[in-house]
Design a protein around this motif. Structure first.
Motif, mmCIF file in Angstrom:
data_model
loop_
_atom_site.group_PDB
_atom_site.id
_atom_site.type_symbol
_atom_site.label_atom_id
_atom_site.label_comp_id
_atom_site.label_asym_id
_atom_site.label_seq_id
_atom_site.Cartn_x
_atom_site.Cartn_y
_atom_site.Cartn_z
ATOM 1 N N GLN B 2 56.565 36.220 52.226
ATOM 2 C CA GLN B 2 56.151 34.951 52.829
ATOM 3 C C GLN B 2 55.745 35.138 54.292
ATOM 4 O OE1 GLN B 2 59.956 33.554 51.754
ATOM 5 N NE2 GLN B 2 59.167 31.984 50.362
ATOM 6 N N LYS B 16 47.860 37.968 58.912
ATOM 7 C CA LYS B 16 47.266 37.714 57.594
ATOM 8 C C LYS B 16 46.107 38.674 57.327
ATOM 9 C CE LYS B 16 47.099 33.268 58.658
ATOM 10 N NZ LYS B 16 46.674 31.878 58.606
ATOM 11 N N LEU B 19 47.475 42.087 56.393
ATOM 12 C CA LEU B 19 47.986 42.140 55.023
ATOM 13 C C LEU B 19 46.837 42.161 54.019
ATOM 14 C CD1 LEU B 19 50.957 39.615 55.393
ATOM 15 C CD2 LEU B 19 51.106 42.110 55.263
ATOM 16 N N LYS B 20 45.810 41.351 54.300
ATOM 17 C CA LYS B 20 44.653 41.322 53.391
ATOM 18 C C LYS B 20 43.949 42.671 53.366
ATOM 19 C CE LYS B 20 43.789 36.403 53.799
ATOM 20 N NZ LYS B 20 43.090 35.407 54.624
ATOM 21 N N SER B 23 45.517 44.930 51.106
ATOM 22 C CA SER B 23 45.622 44.395 49.737
ATOM 23 C C SER B 23 47.049 43.991 49.369
ATOM 24 C CB SER B 23 45.098 45.421 48.722
ATOM 25 O OG SER B 23 43.838 45.885 49.094
ATOM 26 N N ILE B 24 47.729 43.346 50.300
ATOM 27 C CA ILE B 24 49.092 42.873 50.034
ATOM 28 C C ILE B 24 49.055 41.360 49.875
ATOM 29 C CG2 ILE B 24 51.404 42.606 51.055
ATOM 30 C CD1 ILE B 24 50.719 45.417 52.387
ATOM 31 N N SER B 25 49.520 40.891 48.735
ATOM 32 C CA SER B 25 49.472 39.443 48.519
ATOM 33 C C SER B 25 50.705 38.796 49.150
ATOM 34 C CB SER B 25 49.382 39.122 47.028
ATOM 35 O OG SER B 25 50.469 39.694 46.370
ATOM 36 N N PHE B 26 50.520 37.581 49.645
ATOM 37 C CA PHE B 26 51.609 36.895 50.339
ATOM 38 C C PHE B 26 51.442 35.393 50.174
ATOM 39 C CE2 PHE B 26 48.105 37.559 53.250
ATOM 40 C CZ PHE B 26 47.950 36.339 53.872
ATOM 41 N N HIS B 27 52.536 34.685 50.418
ATOM 42 C CA HIS B 27 52.526 33.233 50.336
ATOM 43 C C HIS B 27 52.591 32.693 51.771
ATOM 44 C CE1 HIS B 27 53.259 29.228 49.119
ATOM 45 N NE2 HIS B 27 54.538 29.215 49.417
ATOM 46 N N GLU B 28 51.571 31.940 52.161
ATOM 47 C CA GLU B 28 51.543 31.432 53.525
ATOM 48 C C GLU B 28 52.178 30.046 53.611
ATOM 49 O OE1 GLU B 28 47.677 31.023 55.257
ATOM 50 O OE2 GLU B 28 48.505 30.460 57.192
#
Lengths: 310, 76
Positions: B2, B16, B19-20, B23-28
């Motif tokens: 998160q 952000k 992370l993009k 290629s790391i997915s995350f919840h903002e």
């Protein structure tokens, strides 16, 4: 051994890095963050070529530019010391030590602290030095902005968008800065200004609960707030440099050598400096970028002459 | 994973993007619009500054690139 280590990540350091990369000298840059003070600026309307941008966007372009040249940028490393050896220097960071023939110090400035009781203890727990970052965290809450210049007014106007009530605590007899901001503050029903008011303490245990100040020679007043934005200017970010000569504001004194066509020289041969960390009178992103270029061109001349045995 | 952020925060933006890029997915989570989430962030990190990144329970305050690289095992 490197030819050059650039310390800093703002416009002076980045502009120097672009020139150093194009010159193909052996160098790296060490920066706590790429973008420096520019990255946390709100609206920017005076950077040539960008009629209306902001700090995040402009510093994003800066970063793309150095990435294009594959600049070796050690982002997140903090420089702790500069050491002088007989024919070189060592830049010590929290992660490594880099030996280099020259150093360009372009580490900019950091927010000035109030130095009042409660400030350190409540830093991050209501006390913030980056209104641009944290103003929205205080949605619906009351906040105080400490300061009386453009950055304080900018912070107050930003906080007004989110907070219920905004107090400006200004040590001077009146606010000073851009007329357009003074007008907006004067018209606002949610911003109250205390002039000639010296902040004496920030209150709170686990979270911030108020701020104490003294107005003129009167008694101390306390107002209840949940956030305090400190906007009282900046000081050179220079704790690691014990080598170069500074002025009374702790800025690195730079000079030029007209005979050798070199600028941005410090009191130590082989160390150059540029941007807001120096005694250059104008602290502006565009000026800093130009200073960075001037400095690195002088580094090239110095390396050239040093290699020829000067 | 998160990322607690605000819309105005440049270091949130940089976090952000970093992370993009990797290629790391995350919840903002926008804490300016969600008081409960803000309280979670304060409880987790013990402070109110953004960004706060929760990497499987390990808390990073600010855009600390070296720490994120370490926790996410990103080389280079």
């Amino acid at each position: 051994m490197y030819d050059l280590v650039i310390v800093g990540g703002g416009p002076a350091a980045l502009a120097a890095a672009v020139y150093a990369a194009r010159q193909k000298i052996s160098f790296l840059m060490v920066a706590e963050n790429i973008g420096g003070q520019t990255a946390i600026s709100a609206d920017i309307e005076n950077y040539l070529g960008f009629p209306a941008t902001n700090g995040a966007e402009l510093s994003g372009f800066f970063e793309k530019h150095i990435k294009k040249y594959g600049v070796d940028a050690k982002e997140g490393e903090k420089v702790v010391e500069l050491q002088q050896k007989s024919r070189s220097f060592v830049v010590k960071t929290t992660a490594a030590a880099y030996e280099t023939r020259t150093i360009l110090v372009a580490s900019g400035k950091k927010p000035r602290k109030l130095n009042v009781q409660g400030e350190d203890r409540l830093s991050g727990k209501g006390v913030t030095y980056c209104a641009t970052c944290d103003a929205p965290v205080f949605s619906g809450k009351d906040v105080a902005v400490i300061g009386g210049g453009n950055s304080a007014m900018d912070a107050a106007l930003l906080a007004e968008k989110y907070s219920s009530k905004v107090y400006i605590i200004n040590i001077n007899p009146e606010l000073r800065g851009d007329e357009i901001m003074l007008e907006s503050i004067g018209k606002s029903s949610r911003i109250a200004v205390f002039n000639s008011a010296a902040t004496t303490e920030i209150l709170g245990e686990k979270a911030l609960s108020g701020v104490k100040f003294r107005q003129g020679s009167g008694s101390e007043k306390t107002i209840g707030v949940q956030g305090v934005f400190v906007e009282i200017g900046y000081v050179p970010s220079i704790d690691f440099d014990k080598l170069t000569e500074k002025n009374r504001w702790n800025e690195i004194i730079i000079h030029e050598d007209k005979e050798r066509f070199m600028t941005n020289l410090t009191s130590v041969q082989g160390i150059f400096a540029a941007g807001d960390v120096t005694d250059v009178p104008e602290k502006q992103a565009l000026v800093a970028a130009g200073e960075g270029v001037k400095a690195v061109l002088s580094v090239f001349k110095y390396l050239g002459s040093a290699m020829q045995g000067y | 994973m998160q990322v607690y952020s605000t819309p105005t925060c440049p270091w949130c933006q940089k976090t952000k993007e970093f992370l993009k890029e990797n290629s790391i997915s995350f919840h903002e989570i926008n804490v300016a619009a969600d008081q409960k989430a803000l309280q979670h962030m304060v409880d987790k990190s013990g402070q109110m500054g953004v960004p706060v990144i929760d990497v499987d329970g390990q808390i990073v305050v600010g855009f600390d690139k070296q720490m994120l690289k370490k926790l996410l095992k990103i080389s280079g």
